[in-house]
Design a protein around this motif. Structure first.
Motif, short mmCIF file in Angstrom:
data_model
loop_
_atom_site.label_atom_id
_atom_site.label_comp_id
_atom_site.label_asym_id
_atom_site.label_seq_id
_atom_site.Cartn_x
_atom_site.Cartn_y
_atom_site.Cartn_z
N ALA A 22 -11.70 3.99 20.92
CA ALA A 22 -10.29 4.45 21.39
C ALA A 22 -9.85 2.69 22.72
O ALA A 22 -11.23 2.24 22.83
CB ALA A 22 -10.07 5.34 21.68
N ASP A 55 -13.90 4.30 15.10
CA ASP A 55 -12.94 5.47 14.74
C ASP A 55 -11.57 5.85 14.54
O ASP A 55 -11.47 5.61 13.82
CB ASP A 55 -14.11 6.37 16.89
N SER A 56 -11.02 6.92 15.15
CA SER A 56 -9.97 7.10 14.84
C SER A 56 -8.74 5.79 15.44
O SER A 56 -8.09 5.86 14.23
CB SER A 56 -9.41 8.49 15.51
N THR A 57 -9.08 5.28 16.28
CA THR A 57 -8.75 3.98 16.36
C THR A 57 -8.78 3.67 15.67
O THR A 57 -7.21 2.69 14.47
CB THR A 57 -9.23 3.73 17.82
N LEU A 59 -8.79 3.85 12.60
CA LEU A 59 -8.49 4.74 11.51
C LEU A 59 -7.14 4.49 11.47
O LEU A 59 -6.14 4.35 10.71
CB LEU A 59 -8.73 5.84 10.47
N GLY A 60 -6.60 4.61 12.03
CA GLY A 60 -5.41 4.62 12.44
C GLY A 60 -4.72 3.67 12.76
O GLY A 60 -3.37 2.94 11.81
N VAL A 88 -16.28 7.03 7.17
CA VAL A 88 -15.84 7.36 7.58
C VAL A 88 -14.31 7.08 7.29
O VAL A 88 -13.96 8.29 6.73
CB VAL A 88 -15.69 6.82 9.20
N ASN A 91 -14.65 9.47 3.52
CA ASN A 91 -13.94 11.24 4.41
C ASN A 91 -12.97 11.08 4.92
O ASN A 91 -11.94 12.69 4.63
CB ASN A 91 -15.21 11.12 5.79
N VAL A 92 -12.07 10.19 5.34
CA VAL A 92 -10.35 10.78 5.40
C VAL A 92 -10.11 10.35 4.58
O VAL A 92 -8.60 10.37 4.50
CB VAL A 92 -10.14 10.11 6.99
#
Length: 146
Positions: A22, A55-57, A59-60, A88, A91-92
């Motif tokens: 992030a 992390d999700s950052t 992935l975005g 990761v 997984n998404v």
């Protein structure tokens, strides 16, 4: 997160290094990829060799970059994913939207094999048309009486 940009022929290679967490990294990198594509790059390699964590950052960033690339007819290849990053992304279910290669050489080979996106045909030049002057017919414009 650091990035290094270089070109090999018509391929933009973006080497990422550091943890992808992030902060401002995601939006900055998404903008950088968008700028490359806006400038005409249609083949982009994202090299994750020196990225130990995502992390999700991150992935975005990947989802946004792929969306920009797809709308422009560009191809993006993810290279050198370590086990954590690959897990990761798997997984998404993002892996299905990218070409993935083990090395930069493999990525370059995959990009050469990808057919270039179809170009929209340019419109044919308009033909010049000539108008004929109509000869004025007597009485056509109304006669004036005396």
């Amino acid at each position: 997160m650091r990035i290094e940009l270089r070109f090999t022929d018509d391929v933009a290679i973006v080497r990422l290094s550091g943890k992808f967490v992030a902060g401002s990294d995601g939006p900055f990198l998404r903008q950088k990829v968008a700028e490359l594509i806006d400038a005409g790059s249609r083949k982009v390699i994202l090299d994750f060799e020196e990225v130990p964590y995502i992390d999700s950052t991150g992935l975005g960033f990947l989802a946004g970059s792929q969306k920009v690339a797809q709308s422009a007819g560009a191809s993006v290849v993810l290279v050198s994913l370590n086990e954590h990053v690959k897990r990761v992304i798997d997984n998404v279910q993002l892996t299905q939207f990218f070409l993935v290669a083990a090395s930069e050489a493999d990525a370059l080979a995959k990009l050469k094999a990808v057919a270039p996106p179809p170009q929209e045909p340019s419109p044919a030049p308009a033909k010049a048309t000539r108008r004929r002057k109509r000869a004025a017919t007597p009485g056509a414009q109304g006669e004036q009486g005396s």
